[in-house]
Write a protein that holds these residues in place. Structure first.
Motif, short mmCIF file in Angstrom:
data_model
loop_
_atom_site.label_atom_id
_atom_site.label_comp_id
_atom_site.label_asym_id
_atom_site.label_seq_id
_atom_site.Cartn_x
_atom_site.Cartn_y
_atom_site.Cartn_z
N CYS A 1 1.09 -1.04 -0.20
CA CYS A 1 -0.34 -0.20 -0.07
C CYS A 1 0.66 1.38 -0.10
O CYS A 1 0.73 2.24 -0.52
CB CYS A 1 -1.00 0.08 0.89
N TYR A 2 2.09 1.11 0.78
CA TYR A 2 3.02 2.62 1.10
C TYR A 2 3.38 2.81 -0.22
O TYR A 2 3.69 4.36 -1.01
CB TYR A 2 3.89 2.59 2.29
N PHE A 3 3.75 2.05 -0.96
CA PHE A 3 4.65 1.72 -2.29
C PHE A 3 3.58 2.63 -3.15
O PHE A 3 4.48 2.88 -4.57
CB PHE A 3 5.60 0.71 -2.87
N ILE B 1 4.65 5.90 -5.56
CA ILE B 1 5.06 4.71 -6.69
C ILE B 1 6.34 5.92 -6.39
O ILE B 1 7.10 5.42 -7.53
CB ILE B 1 4.01 5.28 -8.06
N ASP B 2 6.57 6.88 -6.68
CA ASP B 2 8.04 7.58 -7.11
C ASP B 2 9.66 7.17 -6.42
O ASP B 2 10.58 7.39 -6.23
CB ASP B 2 7.93 9.67 -6.27
N LYS B 3 8.50 6.12 -5.23
CA LYS B 3 10.09 6.19 -4.43
C LYS B 3 10.72 4.33 -4.70
O LYS B 3 11.47 3.52 -4.54
CB LYS B 3 9.45 5.56 -3.03
N ILE B 4 10.00 4.20 -5.97
CA ILE B 4 10.36 2.54 -6.44
C ILE B 4 11.20 2.91 -7.68
O ILE B 4 10.96 3.97 -8.00
CB ILE B 4 8.37 1.75 -7.38
N PRO B 5 11.95 2.45 -7.96
CA PRO B 5 13.24 2.79 -8.67
C PRO B 5 12.70 2.86 -10.09
O PRO B 5 11.31 2.32 -10.82
CB PRO B 5 13.82 1.53 -9.14
N SER C 1 7.24 -2.85 -15.53
CA SER C 1 5.64 -3.56 -14.18
C SER C 1 4.77 -2.80 -15.11
O SER C 1 4.06 -3.53 -15.59
CB SER C 1 5.95 -3.34 -12.80
N GLY C 2 4.58 -1.40 -15.77
CA GLY C 2 3.28 -1.72 -16.48
C GLY C 2 2.19 -0.74 -15.41
O GLY C 2 1.60 -0.04 -16.15
N SER C 3 2.39 -1.17 -14.79
CA SER C 3 1.05 -0.23 -13.54
C SER C 3 1.75 -0.14 -12.10
O SER C 3 2.70 -0.64 -11.97
CB SER C 3 -0.23 -1.58 -13.56
N SER C 4 0.94 1.08 -11.87
CA SER C 4 1.65 1.18 -10.17
C SER C 4 1.58 0.07 -8.98
O SER C 4 2.13 -0.68 -8.54
CB SER C 4 0.86 2.39 -9.55
N GLU C 5 0.72 -0.77 -9.30
CA GLU C 5 -0.09 -1.40 -8.83
C GLU C 5 1.22 -3.01 -8.96
O GLU C 5 1.77 -3.65 -7.93
CB GLU C 5 -1.37 -2.61 -8.89
N GLN C 6 1.03 -3.21 -10.37
CA GLN C 6 2.48 -4.26 -10.30
C GLN C 6 3.62 -3.88 -9.63
O GLN C 6 4.38 -4.47 -9.11
CB GLN C 6 2.78 -4.97 -11.85
N TYR D 1 8.47 -4.62 -6.32
CA TYR D 1 9.70 -4.30 -5.15
C TYR D 1 9.78 -4.72 -4.31
O TYR D 1 10.45 -5.10 -3.51
CB TYR D 1 8.76 -2.13 -5.45
N VAL D 2 8.21 -5.30 -3.72
CA VAL D 2 8.22 -5.93 -2.50
C VAL D 2 8.40 -6.69 -2.48
O VAL D 2 9.54 -7.26 -1.60
CB VAL D 2 7.06 -5.74 -1.54
N CYS D 3 8.33 -7.99 -3.68
CA CYS D 3 8.94 -9.02 -3.64
C CYS D 3 9.87 -9.33 -4.01
O CYS D 3 10.53 -10.50 -2.92
CB CYS D 3 7.91 -10.07 -4.85
#
Length: 85
Positions: free
Chosen positions: A29-31, A35-39, A46-51, A56-58
């Motif tokens: 939920c945080y990421f 989304i700006d915290k993800i490289p 990934s193609g979407s913010s959810e993916q 990233y978490v995985c």
């Protein structure tokens, strides 16, 4: 079948399993919301913010995920994993 019957299912029903699920949920939920915290390369792949959040978490180690989740929501794990990781 052996691993599911003797390891995965009993662990997921335990307090540790419930807390681990909560840690993953908090991080996802945080990421997803930050989304700006993800490289950038991962977001593009990934193609979407959810993916991207899920990917990233995985990719996190257990220690990193627990440390980060505790920073996001202090007291989240209630010390359950102390000394184990």
């Amino acid at each position: 079948n052996f691993m599911f019957e003797n390891f995965y299912l009993p662990i997921s029903a335990s307090l540790e399993g419930e807390k681990a699920s909560e840690v993953v949920r908090v991080l996802f939920c945080y990421f997803k919301s930050n989304i700006d915290k993800i490289p950038q390369w991962l977001k593009e792949h990934s193609g979407s913010s959810e993916q991207a959040a899920a990917d990233y978490v995985c990719g996190m180690t257990d220690n990193y995920a627990l440390t980060l989740a505790e920073q996001i929501r202090p007291g989240l794990s209630q010390g359950i994993f102390d000394g184990r990781i």
